[in-house]
Design a protein around this motif. Structure first.
Motif, PDB file in Angstrom:
ATOM      1  N   CYS A  86       0.848  -1.188   0.000  1.00  0.00           N
ATOM      2  CA  CYS A  86       0.000   0.000   0.000  1.00  0.00           C
ATOM      3  C   CYS A  86       0.891   1.248   0.000  1.00  0.00           C
ATOM      4  O   CYS A  86       1.904   1.294   0.709  1.00  0.00           O
ATOM      5  CB  CYS A  86      -0.891   0.012   1.237  1.00  0.00           C
ATOM      6  SG  CYS A  86      -2.517   0.706   0.957  1.00  0.00           S
ATOM      7  N   GLU A  87       0.529   2.253  -0.782  1.00  0.00           N
ATOM      8  CA  GLU A  87       1.331   3.467  -0.882  1.00  0.00           C
ATOM      9  C   GLU A  87       1.183   4.296   0.391  1.00  0.00           C
ATOM     10  O   GLU A  87       0.065   4.645   0.784  1.00  0.00           O
ATOM     11  CB  GLU A  87       0.896   4.269  -2.103  1.00  0.00           C
ATOM     12  CG  GLU A  87       1.105   3.518  -3.412  1.00  0.00           C
ATOM     13  CD  GLU A  87       0.162   3.994  -4.497  1.00  0.00           C
ATOM     14  OE1 GLU A  87      -0.531   4.993  -4.274  1.00  0.00           O
ATOM     15  OE2 GLU A  87       0.128   3.360  -5.562  1.00  0.00           O
ATOM     16  N   PRO A  88       2.280   4.639   1.054  1.00  0.00           N
ATOM     17  CA  PRO A  88       2.210   5.351   2.335  1.00  0.00           C
ATOM     18  C   PRO A  88       1.439   6.663   2.281  1.00  0.00           C
ATOM     19  O   PRO A  88       0.760   7.017   3.241  1.00  0.00           O
ATOM     20  CB  PRO A  88       3.692   5.591   2.671  1.00  0.00           C
ATOM     21  CG  PRO A  88       4.438   4.550   1.900  1.00  0.00           C
ATOM     22  CD  PRO A  88       3.655   4.333   0.650  1.00  0.00           C
ATOM     23  N   GLN A  89       1.524   7.361   1.156  1.00  0.00           N
ATOM     24  CA  GLN A  89       0.846   8.657   1.077  1.00  0.00           C
ATOM     25  C   GLN A  89      -0.670   8.530   1.108  1.00  0.00           C
ATOM     26  O   GLN A  89      -1.374   9.505   1.345  1.00  0.00           O
ATOM     27  CB  GLN A  89       1.270   9.427  -0.184  1.00  0.00           C
ATOM     28  CG  GLN A  89       0.867   8.779  -1.509  1.00  0.00           C
ATOM     29  CD  GLN A  89       1.928   7.823  -2.044  1.00  0.00           C
ATOM     30  OE1 GLN A  89       2.675   7.243  -1.247  1.00  0.00           O
ATOM     31  NE2 GLN A  89       1.987   7.665  -3.349  1.00  0.00           N
ATOM     32  N   ARG A 136      -7.723   2.304  -0.816  1.00  0.00           N
ATOM     33  CA  ARG A 136      -6.306   2.702  -0.831  1.00  0.00           C
ATOM     34  C   ARG A 136      -5.505   1.866  -1.813  1.00  0.00           C
ATOM     35  O   ARG A 136      -4.628   2.375  -2.508  1.00  0.00           O
ATOM     36  CB  ARG A 136      -5.739   2.603   0.581  1.00  0.00           C
ATOM     37  CG  ARG A 136      -6.276   3.691   1.500  1.00  0.00           C
ATOM     38  CD  ARG A 136      -5.867   3.494   2.947  1.00  0.00           C
ATOM     39  NE  ARG A 136      -6.383   4.601   3.769  1.00  0.00           N
ATOM     40  CZ  ARG A 136      -6.385   4.610   5.089  1.00  0.00           C
ATOM     41  NH1 ARG A 136      -5.897   3.569   5.765  1.00  0.00           N
ATOM     42  NH2 ARG A 136      -6.852   5.652   5.753  1.00  0.00           N
ATOM     43  N   PHE A 137      -5.806   0.579  -1.885  1.00  0.00           N
ATOM     44  CA  PHE A 137      -5.124  -0.257  -2.867  1.00  0.00           C
ATOM     45  C   PHE A 137      -5.477   0.167  -4.288  1.00  0.00           C
ATOM     46  O   PHE A 137      -4.605   0.228  -5.161  1.00  0.00           O
ATOM     47  CB  PHE A 137      -5.497  -1.727  -2.669  1.00  0.00           C
ATOM     48  CG  PHE A 137      -4.654  -2.451  -1.661  1.00  0.00           C
ATOM     49  CD1 PHE A 137      -3.302  -2.652  -1.878  1.00  0.00           C
ATOM     50  CD2 PHE A 137      -5.213  -2.960  -0.494  1.00  0.00           C
ATOM     51  CE1 PHE A 137      -2.513  -3.330  -0.954  1.00  0.00           C
ATOM     52  CE2 PHE A 137      -4.435  -3.646   0.435  1.00  0.00           C
ATOM     53  CZ  PHE A 137      -3.084  -3.825   0.202  1.00  0.00           C
ATOM     54  N   PRO A 186      -0.664  13.346  -8.587  1.00  0.00           N
ATOM     55  CA  PRO A 186      -1.438  14.175  -7.657  1.00  0.00           C
ATOM     56  C   PRO A 186      -2.238  15.268  -8.341  1.00  0.00           C
ATOM     57  O   PRO A 186      -3.203  15.782  -7.792  1.00  0.00           O
ATOM     58  CB  PRO A 186      -0.366  14.757  -6.723  1.00  0.00           C
ATOM     59  CG  PRO A 186       0.908  14.673  -7.498  1.00  0.00           C
ATOM     60  CD  PRO A 186       0.792  13.451  -8.348  1.00  0.00           C
ATOM     61  N   ARG A 187      -1.853  15.622  -9.570  1.00  0.00           N
ATOM     62  CA  ARG A 187      -2.611  16.649 -10.301  1.00  0.00           C
ATOM     63  C   ARG A 187      -3.867  16.067 -10.937  1.00  0.00           C
ATOM     64  O   ARG A 187      -4.743  16.805 -11.384  1.00  0.00           O
ATOM     65  CB  ARG A 187      -1.729  17.267 -11.390  1.00  0.00           C
ATOM     66  CG  ARG A 187      -0.499  18.011 -10.869  1.00  0.00           C
ATOM     67  CD  ARG A 187       0.456  18.329 -11.983  1.00  0.00           C
ATOM     68  NE  ARG A 187       0.927  17.101 -12.631  1.00  0.00           N
ATOM     69  CZ  ARG A 187       1.712  17.086 -13.718  1.00  0.00           C
ATOM     70  NH1 ARG A 187       2.107  18.219 -14.261  1.00  0.00           N
ATOM     71  NH2 ARG A 187       2.099  15.937 -14.241  1.00  0.00           N
ATOM     72  N   ASN A 188      -3.942  14.767 -10.983  1.00  0.00           N
ATOM     73  CA  ASN A 188      -5.086  14.120 -11.629  1.00  0.00           C
ATOM     74  C   ASN A 188      -5.490  12.904 -10.807  1.00  0.00           C
ATOM     75  O   ASN A 188      -5.326  11.764 -11.220  1.00  0.00           O
ATOM     76  CB  ASN A 188      -4.711  13.701 -13.057  1.00  0.00           C
ATOM     77  CG  ASN A 188      -5.914  13.178 -13.831  1.00  0.00           C
ATOM     78  OD1 ASN A 188      -7.062  13.386 -13.433  1.00  0.00           O
ATOM     79  ND2 ASN A 188      -5.653  12.505 -14.921  1.00  0.00           N
ATOM     80  N   PRO A 189      -6.008  13.152  -9.588  1.00  0.00           N
ATOM     81  CA  PRO A 189      -6.321  12.024  -8.695  1.00  0.00           C
ATOM     82  C   PRO A 189      -7.507  11.222  -9.210  1.00  0.00           C
ATOM     83  O   PRO A 189      -8.335  11.730  -9.965  1.00  0.00           O
ATOM     84  CB  PRO A 189      -6.676  12.730  -7.384  1.00  0.00           C
ATOM     85  CG  PRO A 189      -7.163  14.078  -7.806  1.00  0.00           C
ATOM     86  CD  PRO A 189      -6.378  14.444  -9.018  1.00  0.00           C
ATOM     87  N   PRO A 190      -7.600   9.961  -8.825  1.00  0.00           N
ATOM     88  CA  PRO A 190      -8.713   9.135  -9.289  1.00  0.00           C
ATOM     89  C   PRO A 190     -10.031   9.520  -8.637  1.00  0.00           C
ATOM     90  O   PRO A 190     -11.094   9.274  -9.188  1.00  0.00           O
ATOM     91  CB  PRO A 190      -8.299   7.729  -8.876  1.00  0.00           C
ATOM     92  CG  PRO A 190      -7.443   7.944  -7.676  1.00  0.00           C
ATOM     93  CD  PRO A 190      -6.703   9.221  -7.936  1.00  0.00           C
ATOM     94  N   SER A 191      -9.967  10.111  -7.454  1.00  0.00           N
ATOM     95  CA  SER A 191     -11.195  10.442  -6.752  1.00  0.00           C
ATOM     96  C   SER A 191     -10.872  11.420  -5.641  1.00  0.00           C
ATOM     97  O   SER A 191     -10.079  11.133  -4.762  1.00  0.00           O
ATOM     98  CB  SER A 191     -11.822   9.181  -6.157  1.00  0.00           C
ATOM     99  OG  SER A 191     -12.895   9.525  -5.315  1.00  0.00           O
TER     100      SER A 191
END
Length: 287
Positions: A86-89, A136-137, A186-191
């Protein structure tokens, strides 16, 4: 002996029997509770178990099996186990790891320790992910999950509908950017509620399976009902890409005592991997 004396003797005898039975029951329950606590603490010695798990020893009367060191079975639920990949951010991904042991041999009188060697007739294990962890995944932060009822039957697929879980036609709802991205930019987040670019919220039907020991989620189509869902117009040229955002194979996830997962299924608003084994030898601190 007069009748009043006989009646009094009977009352006293019955009272003595009742008191003895209650005392035996309390002793049995107290021993079971103490043994469950000891086993819980022993399992918490496992490096990946952050909190004392919930432990319930089966069988009654408990004193009989505790005295012999032969137990009818036990169910274990360890919450908050950290998952890899899982990505920490996006936050820590955690799961509930559970197991049910069939009859097993252990220390007498429930004196469990982490290094005990338990011989069990069977293990059934699960690893359960809630929607937050799954989001998160998949990098879809507002992701929710539901289990529709069977075709032609009203309801949300809960126990009241006779549906506890299913592996096909599980519904995921979430928001993805248009055009869909992998969620890493981060400029184009999925949600994201504060994302001001093009986006769409949809409900998608997915199938769940296990591939090489890993949870595979495969989107099959947009979901249109009858249960609660989100209907949205997706540009024809982006439909396949939007569906693809709801498809993923997760990293291999831990299972209690290394049991191999055999199937994946929904469980209310969660997803779980489930596996089983026959006779096995396990240690609490290797949960």
């Amino acid at each position: 002996m007069s009748r009043p004396v006989v009646r009094k003797s009977l009352v006293v005898a019955v009272a003595v029997v009742v008191v003895a039975a209650v005392a035996a029951l309390l002793a049995d329950v107290a021993t079971a509770i103490r043994s469950e606590h000891r086993l819980s603490v022993a399992i918490a010695e496992s490096p990946r178990v952050p909190y004392d798990p919930e432990v319930t020893l089966a069988g009654f009367p408990f004193l009989t099996q505790a005295g012999d060191g032969r137990y009818s079975g036990v169910t274990i639920a360890a919450k908050g186990v950290e998952l890899p990949g899982c990505e920490p951010q996006r936050g820590v991904c955690r799961a509930e790891l559970g197991a049910t042991l069939g009859s097993f041999d252990g220390p007498e009188w429930g004196r469990f320790s982490g290094s005990d060697v338990l011989h069990t007739s069977s293990i059934t294990a699960y690893t359960r992910l809630d929607a937050v962890t799954l989001a998160r995944f998949m990098r879809i932060t507002d992701l929710t999950l539901s289990t529709p009822a069977p075709d032609g039957k009203a309801g949300g697929g809960g126990p009241q509908d006779g549906v506890v879980s299913r592996s096909e036609g599980v519904v995921l709802t979430g928001t993805v950017a248009l055009p869909p991205s992998d969620g890493l930019d981060p400029r184009n987040p999925p949600s994201a509620s504060d994302y001001d670019g093009p986006k769409v919220k949809v409900s998608v039907a997915v199938d769940l399976s296990v591939t090489d020991g890993a949870l595979r989620i495969r989107a099959t189509d947009f979901y249109t009902g009858p249960e609660r869902h989100v209907a949205a117009d997706v540009p024809p040229g982006m439909r396949a890409a939007v569906l693809e955002r709801f498809s993923m194979t997760l990293p291999r996830l831990p299972m209690a005592w290394g049991v191999e997962p055999e199937r994946a299924e929904s469980f209310g608003g969660d997803i779980q991997l489930v596996g089983a084994s026959g006779p096995a030898v396990v240690r609490p601190d290797e949960f």
